[in-house]
Design an enzyme around this catalytic site. Structure first.
Site, PDB file in Angstrom:
ATOM      1  N   ALA A  75       3.675   8.482   6.056  1.00 27.24           N
ATOM      2  CA  ALA A  75       3.965   9.828   5.807  1.00 27.24           C
ATOM      3  C   ALA A  75       3.394   9.947   4.255  1.00 27.24           C
ATOM      4  O   ALA A  75       2.910   9.178   3.610  1.00 27.24           O
ATOM      5  CB  ALA A  75       5.697  10.122   5.850  1.00 27.24           C
ATOM      6  N   GLY A 114       4.909   5.691   9.125  1.00 24.30           N
ATOM      7  CA  GLY A 114       4.597   6.604  10.014  1.00 24.30           C
ATOM      8  C   GLY A 114       3.252   6.465  10.770  1.00 24.30           C
ATOM      9  O   GLY A 114       3.301   6.924  11.889  1.00 24.30           O
ATOM     10  N   GLU A 117       4.352   4.329  13.425  1.00 22.08           N
ATOM     11  CA  GLU A 117       5.305   4.901  14.355  1.00 22.08           C
ATOM     12  C   GLU A 117       4.264   5.673  15.176  1.00 22.08           C
ATOM     13  O   GLU A 117       4.759   5.655  16.533  1.00 22.08           O
ATOM     14  CB  GLU A 117       6.225   5.615  13.496  1.00 22.08           C
ATOM     15  CG  GLU A 117       7.343   4.867  12.854  1.00 22.08           C
ATOM     16  CD  GLU A 117       8.224   5.705  11.918  1.00 22.08           C
ATOM     17  OE1 GLU A 117       7.462   6.316  10.933  1.00 22.08           O
ATOM     18  OE2 GLU A 117       9.468   5.595  12.030  1.00 22.08           O
ATOM     19  N   GLU A 137       8.813   1.109   4.657  1.00 21.92           N
ATOM     20  CA  GLU A 137       9.595   2.096   4.025  1.00 21.92           C
ATOM     21  C   GLU A 137      10.665   1.542   3.260  1.00 21.92           C
ATOM     22  O   GLU A 137      11.098   2.174   2.298  1.00 21.92           O
ATOM     23  CB  GLU A 137      10.473   2.970   5.356  1.00 21.92           C
ATOM     24  CG  GLU A 137       9.620   3.859   5.920  1.00 21.92           C
ATOM     25  CD  GLU A 137       8.581   3.318   7.011  1.00 21.92           C
ATOM     26  OE1 GLU A 137       8.420   1.955   6.921  1.00 21.92           O
ATOM     27  OE2 GLU A 137       8.029   4.151   7.894  1.00 21.92           O
TER      28      GLU A 137
HETATM   29  N1  3HC Z   1       1.260   9.291   0.631  1.00 24.07           N
HETATM   30  C1  3HC Z   1       0.543   9.623  -0.235  1.00 24.07           C
HETATM   31  N2  3HC Z   1      -0.503   9.242  -1.110  1.00 24.07           N
HETATM   32  C2  3HC Z   1      -0.742   7.796  -0.611  1.00 24.07           C
HETATM   33  C3  3HC Z   1       0.110   6.945   0.128  1.00 24.07           C
HETATM   34  C4  3HC Z   1       0.958   7.839   0.969  1.00 24.07           C
HETATM   35  N3  3HC Z   1       1.676   7.118   2.218  1.00 24.07           N
HETATM   36  N4  3HC Z   1      -0.608   5.712   0.388  1.00 24.07           N
HETATM   37  C5  3HC Z   1      -1.668   5.865  -0.589  1.00 24.07           C
HETATM   38  N5  3HC Z   1      -1.560   7.102  -1.216  1.00 24.07           N
HETATM   39  C6  3HC Z   1      -2.538   7.491  -2.273  1.00 24.07           C
HETATM   40  C7  3HC Z   1      -2.533   6.703  -3.610  1.00 24.07           C
HETATM   41  O1  3HC Z   1      -1.598   6.988  -4.334  1.00 24.07           O
HETATM   42  C8  3HC Z   1      -3.874   6.757  -4.124  1.00 24.07           C
HETATM   43  O2  3HC Z   1      -4.086   7.922  -4.699  1.00 24.07           O
HETATM   44  P1  3HC Z   1      -5.012   8.186  -5.994  1.00 24.07           P
HETATM   45  O3  3HC Z   1      -6.345   7.835  -5.573  1.00 24.07           O
HETATM   46  O4  3HC Z   1      -4.842   9.547  -6.220  1.00 24.07           O
HETATM   47  O5  3HC Z   1      -4.601   7.172  -7.138  1.00 24.07           O
HETATM   48  C9  3HC Z   1      -4.778   6.542  -2.701  1.00 24.07           C
HETATM   49  O6  3HC Z   1      -3.851   7.155  -1.998  1.00 24.07           O
HETATM   50  C10 3HC Z   1      -5.310   5.231  -2.503  1.00 24.07           C
HETATM   51  O7  3HC Z   1      -4.189   4.375  -2.444  1.00 24.07           O
HETATM   52  P2  3HC Z   1      -4.395   2.808  -2.839  1.00 24.07           P
HETATM   53  O8  3HC Z   1      -5.258   2.700  -4.256  1.00 24.07           O
HETATM   54  O9  3HC Z   1      -3.157   2.283  -2.835  1.00 24.07           O
HETATM   55  O10 3HC Z   1      -5.683   2.418  -1.731  1.00 24.07           O
HETATM   56  P3  3HC Z   1      -5.762   0.767  -1.145  1.00 24.07           P
HETATM   57  O11 3HC Z   1      -7.060   1.336  -0.179  1.00 24.07           O
HETATM   58  O12 3HC Z   1      -5.897  -0.221  -2.115  1.00 24.07           O
HETATM   59  O13 3HC Z   1      -4.611   0.770  -0.290  1.00 24.07           O
HETATM   60  C11 3HC Z   1      -2.826   1.279   1.525  1.00 24.07           C
HETATM   61  C12 3HC Z   1      -4.273   1.407   1.023  1.00 24.07           C
HETATM   62  C13 3HC Z   1      -2.618  -0.196   1.673  1.00 24.07           C
HETATM   63  C14 3HC Z   1      -2.897   1.986   2.478  1.00 24.07           C
HETATM   64  C15 3HC Z   1      -2.033   1.503   0.302  1.00 24.07           C
HETATM   65  O14 3HC Z   1      -2.333   2.666  -0.315  1.00 24.07           O
HETATM   66  C16 3HC Z   1      -0.522   1.618   0.730  1.00 24.07           C
HETATM   67  O15 3HC Z   1       0.127   0.684   0.965  1.00 24.07           O
HETATM   68  N6  3HC Z   1       0.088   3.045   0.871  1.00 24.07           N
HETATM   69  C17 3HC Z   1       1.484   3.048   1.136  1.00 24.07           C
HETATM   70  C18 3HC Z   1       1.938   2.991   2.584  1.00 24.07           C
HETATM   71  C19 3HC Z   1       3.253   3.341   2.853  1.00 24.07           C
HETATM   72  O16 3HC Z   1       3.993   3.055   2.019  1.00 24.07           O
HETATM   73  N7  3HC Z   1       3.298   4.077   4.049  1.00 24.07           N
HETATM   74  C20 3HC Z   1       4.854   4.380   4.410  1.00 24.07           C
HETATM   75  C21 3HC Z   1       5.133   5.711   3.837  1.00 24.07           C
HETATM   76  S1  3HC Z   1       6.898   5.984   4.130  1.00 24.07           S
HETATM   77  C22 3HC Z   1       6.656   6.732   5.761  1.00 24.07           C
HETATM   78  O17 3HC Z   1       5.717   6.402   6.415  1.00 24.07           O
HETATM   79  C23 3HC Z   1       8.021   7.266   6.362  1.00 24.07           C
HETATM   80  C24 3HC Z   1       7.807   7.285   7.874  1.00 24.07           C
HETATM   81  O18 3HC Z   1       8.621   6.351   8.527  1.00 24.07           O
HETATM   82  C25 3HC Z   1       8.558   8.628   8.276  1.00 24.07           C
END
Ligand code: 3HC
Ligand code: NAI
Length: 664
Positions: A75, A114, A117, A137
């Protein structure tokens, strides 16, 4: 391209979702940089793509693939604070799952939250060998909100789902395949492999959609045992237990009822204090390695690194450098010390082998990349040298005099000092613009924090190189100004002093430790000192006293003078039985401190913790106002990554700001 949903994307932007047709297989490509997060435009694009392709009689199956570095990473976390806009993700996943044509998720990079998912809404999942899949999450203080807790156990069984969902740790594709989370690991071109997989799948009867698959419910004792285990590991974070409750519902109720329960839990947690704190930490961690003020400054290259001193810190730093693939020259003062340094390094790599993090061959290769010597000439071509010798100004200055002689004029020279003034360490160094403090934390190959301490002379590219090093080592860098203890140890000093002040007021030592553990700290302040040794801070205070500073006698000083230096001497703030690390309240300590302590003060644990965290935050405020830290979030990162402060509280500065906001 025969169809796109470009109309849902901003004008002149690339379409977030594009459709290509390869004969009777459609390929839906998601392109929403940087990480294909599921913002509104992407959700709408996927929604529309299902409609378009269901209506197209030429299409028999759909491959879902992502452009850029990763599959859908989850998400869009930036939308979490805002009112949700349809289509909602659970509806998008259900629409893909209910599509007339089977969808096949083709995964590279990371399929997280997500993103996974959405993949579980597809009829099949294939992944590149190095892809990672997970439901992180809980690390954001929430639970999966689009069927993750309900579909995962239908693919992997309950036990594996508990692991995935309550730890938030991703798994690699081969493991995911073994668990049943994906159908195949595919080599070579991902789209071609997924199309071939789709064609093959169409020759056989399709499996039912995941929502229709059965799940075997474990008995009640399984859940009780998991609850106990997870509550212990969570140390106050609520999301893991709430995620477990969702999984139990998934195993025991209908698909629809479990989905509704999960959504309700997700929405409840999304607005919680813990989720807000964890989101703040998430964004602070991502911003830390690339600070805005260095955006236009190119770092110097880092190809060969030297470390001077192979003790606790030097060996740990060398191991961290080797883990990042950098060749290391390790300098010690004599041959015996060279041998000890190498033995320290060997012990670290052996430990990694024991924990299954390295194979014996990898450990051997790590060690082979270290040249250990007494000869400074070996540093002539180093790009960076990190000094980690005794904490004595004379010893350090002598080292930098040697480095000034042998190193290239553009080599970055760094000190790992904890308490000395880096300006004094660098005094007399030719080309002082290349000097910087790089304060690692022990054990340096494990701890993720790196305090970066420029002097007034440090050149911007030297500073940028410090940050580049942190990125290479996968550490969280925080820039700190010069003061005693920089950010972390200065706050630690205030925290310990405040804890001692409570002891003087009659609050039992064990109550204070219990209060801080209850608050979510890895350890209380006194048991932590017993583990690390009371003598280090004592010697530092003694040094200051000898230098003529007025440093009042602490309770810790009384204990050290009585030979109680912590676990290593069988006792410090507590007593320890041989071979047992559990602290026991000590009559000897009570006797030693008798004259210093007021008769028993009553203070409940929450009040103790609130008071001590407020003290940390107050020191943080002072640090900010002096310009030692650049932002409150930097202080929070220091406390979380260097001192075991609970992530889910966001750090002392976040917690203080939150409390102030609530108080109005
Ligand atoms: N939402 C919004 N922005 C995000 C994001 C997300 N889920 N994940 C990463 N970003 C942004 C970062 O803030 C960063 O922004 P910036 O360039 O402005 O600083 C940019 O994307 C790049 O991120 P990274 O520097 O972390 O990039 P990497 O290539 O090193 O890593 C990744 C990529 C492994 C995908 C890592 O970004 C990550 O782990 N992201 C989080 C994933 C996450 O937690 N997903 C679950 C979200 S909750 C959800 O999905 C709820 C659902 O169940 C409904
Ligand atoms: P240590 O005593 O374990 O190691 C110091 C090493 O330096 C020894 O192996 C010694 O032989 C070597 N050495 C001394 N003089 C030398 C010289 N002239 N040339 C080459 N090698 C020399 O000490 P430790 O704990 O590793 O600390 C090193 C530095 O790191 C200190 O400045 C300390 O303040 C700092 N530090 C220590 C932390 C800790 O938790 N131990 C945490 C962060 C920083």
């Amino acid at each position: 391209m025969t169809g796109t949903t470009a109309d849902t994307a901003p004008a002149a932007a690339r379409p977030v979702v594009a459709i290509d047709r390869h004969g009777d297989i459609a390929v839906v490509t998601v392109d929403n940089p940087p990480v294909n997060a599921l913002g509104q435009a992407l959700r709408q694009g996927l929604w529309d793509a299902v409609g378009t392709l269901d209506a197209d009689p030429r299409v028999r199956a759909v491959v879902l693939v992502c452009a850029g570095r990763t599959f859908i990473a989850g998400a869009d976390v930036t939308e979490f604070g805002k009112p949700p806009v349809p289509p909602h993700l659970p509806d998008v996943v259900a629409r893909i799952e209910g599509a007339a044509k089977p969808w096949i998720a083709a995964i590279h990079g990371s399929a997280l939250g997500g993103g996974l998912e959405v993949a579980m809404g597809c009829r099949f999942r294939v992944a590149a060998p190095d892809a990672a899949l997970g439901l992180p999450e809980v690390t954001l203080g929430i639970v999966p909100g689009a069927g993750g807790t309900v579909r995962t156990p239908r693919l992997t069984g309950v036990e594996a789902a508990v692991d995935l969902v309550t730890t938030g740790k991703p798994v690699r594709a081969p493991r995911a395949a073994a668990m049943g989370l994906i159908d195949a690991v595919v080599e070579g071109d991902l789209v071609e492999a997924a199309i071939a997989f789709a064609r093959e799948a169409l020759t056989r009867p399709l499996p039912p959609p995941v929502c229709q698959r059965p799940v075997a419910a474990p008995d009640a004792s399984f859940w009780t045992e998991q609850e106990r285990r997870i509550a212990k590991a969570a140390k106050g974070a609520v999301a893991p237990l709430r995620a477990l409750a969702c999984l139990r519902r998934a195993a025991e109720a209908s698909f629809d009822a479990a989905l509704a329960f999960e959504r309700e839990t997700f929405l409840d947690l999304r607005g919680s204090d813990q989720a807000a704190a964890l989101r703040a930490v998430f964004f602070a961690e991502r911003a830390a390695p690339r600070p805005a003020h260095l955006r236009d400054v190119a770092p110097l290259p880092l190809r060969r690194v030297g470390v001077v001193g192979g003790g606790t810190m030097g060996a740990g730093i060398a191991a961290a450098l080797r883990d990042a693939g950098l060749p290391v020259v390790l300098i010690e003062r004599d041959d015996a010390a060279v041998a000890r340094g190498l033995a320290n390094l060997t012990a670290l790599f052996d430990g990694s082998v024991r924990r299954g993090r390295l194979t014996p061959a990898q450990a051997e290769a790590r060690l082979a990349g270290v040249t250990a010597t007494t000869d400074y000439a070996a540093l002539a071509d180093a790009d960076l040298v990190i000094e980690a010798v005794f904490e004595e100004i004379g010893v350090k200055r002598a080292v930098f005099a040697d480095l000034g002689r042998v190193c290239r004029a553009d080599a970055v020279l760094a000190t790992n000092t904890s308490y000395l003034d880096p300006r004094l360490v660098a005094e007399g160094l030719p080309h002082p613009g290349r000097f910087i403090g790089l304060h690692f934390f022990s054990p340096a190959n494990v701890m993720t924090l790196l305090e970066i301490v420029p002097t007034p002379d440090t050149a911007p590219e030297t500073l940028a190189t410090g940050f580049a090093l942190a990125r290479a080592l996968n550490k969280i860098p925080v820039q700190a100004g010069i003061c005693e203890g920089f950010i972390g140890n200065r706050i630690l000093k205030r925290y310990r002093a405040a804890a001692e002040a409570l002891v003087r007021r009659g609050v039992p030592i064990a109550e204070i430790d219990a209060a801080m553990r209850g608050h979510g700290m890895a350890m209380g302040p006194f048991e932590a000192q017993d583990l690390g040794g009371l003598d280090i801070a004592f010697l530092q205070r003694e040094g200051a006293r000898q230098a003529g500073q007025d440093v009042p006698e602490t309770l810790g000083d009384i204990l050290v003078r009585a030979g109680r230096k912590g676990q290593k001497t069988g006792g410090g703030w507590y007593d320890y039985q041989p071979g047992d690390r559990r602290p026991q309240p000590s009559q000897a300590v009570t006797d030693l401190l008798a004259g210093q302590i007021a008769p028993g003060a009553a203070m409940d644990r929450a009040a103790i913790a609130d008071h001590l965290v407020a003290e940390m935050a107050a020191e943080g405020e002072a640090i900010l106002s002096e310009g030692i830290a650049r932002a409150p979030s930097d202080i929070d990162l220091v406390e979380i990554h260097g001192y075991g402060f609970p992530r889910w509280r966001g750090g002392p500065m976040f917690a203080a700001a939150r409390r102030a906001a609530v108080a109005g």
